[in-house]
Scaffold this motif. Structure first.
Motif, PDB file in Angstrom:
ATOM      1  N   GLY A 123       0.812  -1.151   0.072  1.00  0.00           N
ATOM      2  CA  GLY A 123       0.133  -0.009  -0.194  1.00  0.00           C
ATOM      3  C   GLY A 123       0.776   1.369   0.031  1.00  0.00           C
ATOM      4  O   GLY A 123       1.788   1.234  -0.595  1.00  0.00           O
ATOM      5  N   PRO A 124       0.388   2.255   0.840  1.00  0.00           N
ATOM      6  CA  PRO A 124       1.127   3.579   0.479  1.00  0.00           C
ATOM      7  C   PRO A 124       2.442   3.744   1.287  1.00  0.00           C
ATOM      8  O   PRO A 124       2.619   2.869   2.139  1.00  0.00           O
ATOM      9  CB  PRO A 124       0.012   4.577   1.029  1.00  0.00           C
ATOM     10  CG  PRO A 124      -0.720   4.051   1.782  1.00  0.00           C
ATOM     11  CD  PRO A 124      -0.973   2.535   1.299  1.00  0.00           C
ATOM     12  N   ASP A 159       2.658   9.550  -0.462  1.00  0.00           N
ATOM     13  CA  ASP A 159       1.242   9.168  -0.627  1.00  0.00           C
ATOM     14  C   ASP A 159       0.349  10.287   0.107  1.00  0.00           C
ATOM     15  O   ASP A 159      -0.642  10.724  -0.340  1.00  0.00           O
ATOM     16  CB  ASP A 159       0.741   7.832  -0.439  1.00  0.00           C
ATOM     17  CG  ASP A 159       1.301   6.927  -1.479  1.00  0.00           C
ATOM     18  OD1 ASP A 159       0.590   7.217  -2.804  1.00  0.00           O
ATOM     19  OD2 ASP A 159       1.936   5.909  -1.273  1.00  0.00           O
ATOM     20  N   MET A 162      -6.785   5.701  -3.184  1.00  0.00           N
ATOM     21  CA  MET A 162      -5.985   5.184  -1.904  1.00  0.00           C
ATOM     22  C   MET A 162      -6.419   5.442  -0.594  1.00  0.00           C
ATOM     23  O   MET A 162      -6.188   4.754   0.081  1.00  0.00           O
ATOM     24  CB  MET A 162      -4.415   5.875  -2.085  1.00  0.00           C
ATOM     25  CG  MET A 162      -3.310   5.416  -1.060  1.00  0.00           C
ATOM     26  SD  MET A 162      -3.483   6.207   0.378  1.00  0.00           S
ATOM     27  CE  MET A 162      -3.044   7.954   0.020  1.00  0.00           C
ATOM     28  N   THR A 183      -2.771   6.775  -7.410  1.00  0.00           N
ATOM     29  CA  THR A 183      -4.043   5.979  -7.328  1.00  0.00           C
ATOM     30  C   THR A 183      -3.496   4.326  -7.248  1.00  0.00           C
ATOM     31  O   THR A 183      -3.237   3.926  -8.019  1.00  0.00           O
ATOM     32  CB  THR A 183      -4.820   6.109  -8.715  1.00  0.00           C
ATOM     33  OG1 THR A 183      -5.322   7.432  -8.632  1.00  0.00           O
ATOM     34  CG2 THR A 183      -6.179   5.032  -8.342  1.00  0.00           C
ATOM     35  N   LYS A 184      -3.571   3.983  -5.863  1.00  0.00           N
ATOM     36  CA  LYS A 184      -3.151   2.582  -5.617  1.00  0.00           C
ATOM     37  C   LYS A 184      -4.234   2.089  -4.608  1.00  0.00           C
ATOM     38  O   LYS A 184      -4.763   2.690  -3.757  1.00  0.00           O
ATOM     39  CB  LYS A 184      -1.746   2.823  -4.945  1.00  0.00           C
ATOM     40  CG  LYS A 184      -1.603   3.525  -3.969  1.00  0.00           C
ATOM     41  CD  LYS A 184      -0.054   3.314  -3.206  1.00  0.00           C
ATOM     42  CE  LYS A 184       1.266   3.627  -4.095  1.00  0.00           C
ATOM     43  NZ  LYS A 184       1.472   5.226  -4.011  1.00  0.00           N
TER      44      LYS A 184
END
Lengths: 331, 331
Positions: free
Chosen positions: B139-140, B145, B160, B304-305
């Protein structure tokens, strides 16, 4: 046999013309003028040069598609040449490793064809060693080493040429060099003491990124008690360290009797590095392994390079700053 | 749960304040303003943010020496936080993998601390999976982020943030995205048919270069029938292909039920490539493996994750261009 910047031998190189086969197993040749100069220089040295029909083929970034490059390798093996020399490295060998007829190539080597190259060619050399135990030569490529432009003041490197002619005449028996002066390790230990590894250690290695890209595959040789030499180009020291860490954590380094650093060139340090550099990495490695770590081997993406028999049994000695890898006669 | 550019869920994220522990296991934080902005944004979301004492330490390119970074990891595990979030990636984890107390970290995870990060952090995640089977989150990172600069028009990415809040509230149950339109393969086969992998497939992966750098070591997970996702930044497609070739030749890819490409960014093609590009590599891979190869996963070095549970049992479905990785409740 020693010299400040590397040497092979002082032999007389009188021998008849040799048959040299030029082929392209990896990247497409873009600099065709360099290719022609390279061929002409080998001819001027008195050799018969045979050029593979697809040596100048091109498909995307490759010297022809996979089948084309595989066929070129197998034609080189069937050529009966004294030396099969790559035109250049680049990228393209790892993806065709499953298609190589290893026994046929090993048979050609046994009959006297020496396979010579470097960089991406490391994949071929290590796969040959893993699959058959055959010896190939880490050495020059046609374009970069024989195709240098005299207009730019470029000359074929004397030491490389001596070593190459040694191979052709069957007189090569070792490679010596003087190591750089380096200080103590951060833990206060001296960098290197004199030592001697008697003959019977397998010499192996080549391009670090290519070598590491074979780990975990059937094309990575399982070498116990070897002498591992490494070089690379365009890799930042943190990447070099990450690759060495992989060799360390996989147990490969603990099985070697010595690790020999060749030339690592064309990388850029940045402001983020703050003192982290190639020597930092090598000093770090010295504290991770028990075996000696040598530096300064004249091999890599540099003009002055020795030829090294990958897969041969060698001895290694270090006396002061003088290092010598010796394989004697009989290859 | 689907959206053109990725989504997690439509849950209400009302939950009490969460305890987030920020630490630096890899590269030194240079952009301290971004770090502060990131901490402030998490606080503005209502969370208790605890900053590790060495989060801003620096030694050469690292966030402190090896012992410092190991201690930071172990403090994060002992913090009792809901989430342990890295400040940034960079480089530094592979060389300290042997020093991590895997059981202690796994115990912290079992008690409810979710470890979140990406890039170099892949080394930690895969080592945890290999050594203990524990689940961590791709993730971030704090700086890139949550620390984006509003002055530059930068906003924390909505998707996110949704996924991150899903993790905090324990409501995350899957990640969906729409795949890009792509043509036939060179051999005339369609790229992808609808398919479904039922729950029980292990989701794993992360940064391709870091993942491949663990091959052959005790920190590479041996996953049978898994879903492998990959991303990378600043790697030329020929290097991506060489790394995929290593996974292919080592037999890793043949043991997976699907391969999912995330975002591969910040590389430059050159004139030598002559049509060789990332899609060339992915299409080539499709012809080398039997399992489906998906594209477009919103994960990588992009704003964008989604968040993905590395090591969790998941199902995977593809219907037309809609893909869904689903892990249900209970993490």
């Amino acid at each position: 046999m020693h010299a400040a910047d590397g040497s092979c031998c002082g032999h007389d190189h009188s021998h008849g013309p040799k048959h040299i086969y030029i082929y392209s197993p990896s990247g497409a040749v873009r600099d065709k003028a360099a290719f022609r100069r390279g061929v002409q220089r080998l001819q001027a040295l008195g050799h018969d040069v045979e050029v593979d029909p697809d040596a100048l083929s091109s498909q995307q970034r490759f010297a022809g598609d996979d089948a084309t490059r595989l066929a070129a390798i197998h034609r080189a093996a069937a050529s009966g040449a004294d030396v099969a020399l790559i035109s250049r490295g680049g990228y393209g060998l790892t993806r065709i490793l499953p298609g190589i007829k290893y026994k046929a190539v090993a048979k050609a080597i046994a009959k006297g064809t020496q396979f010579v190259g470097l960089s991406d060619f490391t994949a071929f050399q290590l796969a040959m060693l893993a699959q058959t135990g055959a010896t190939t030569w880490a050495g020059p490529a046609l374009n970069a080493d024989f195709g240098v432009d005299a207009k730019d003041g470029g000359e074929v490197d004397d030491i490389m040429l001596d070593c190459f002619e040694d191979l052709l005449s069957g007189q090569g028996e070792g490679a010596g060099w003087q190591m750089p002066r380096i200080g103590e390790l951060p833990n206060g230990k001296p960098q290197l003491k004199d030592f001697y590894v008697p003959g019977g250690a397998t010499l192996w290695g080549g391009n670090l990124a290519v070598l590491v890209s074979l780990l975990g595959t059937p094309y990575f040789p399982q070498i116990e008690g070897g002498i591992l030499f490494l070089e690379d180009v365009g890799e930042h020291p943190y990447r070099i360290e990450r690759m060495l860490t992989q060799l360390l954590l996989s147990g490969v380094l603990a099985r070697q009797k010595a690790i020999v650093f060749g030339q690592f060139t064309e990388f850029k340090l940045g402001s983020h590095d703050k003192g982290f550099k190639l020597q930092t990495v090598i000093d770090w490695l010295r504290m991770q392994v028990r075996c000696p770590v040598l530096q300064g081997l004249p091999f890599g993406h540099v003009p002055t390079k020795v030829l090294l028999p990958v897969g041969a049994q060698v001895s290694l000695s270090v006396e002061g700053r003088d290092a010598l890898i010796y394989w004697g006669h009989g290859h």
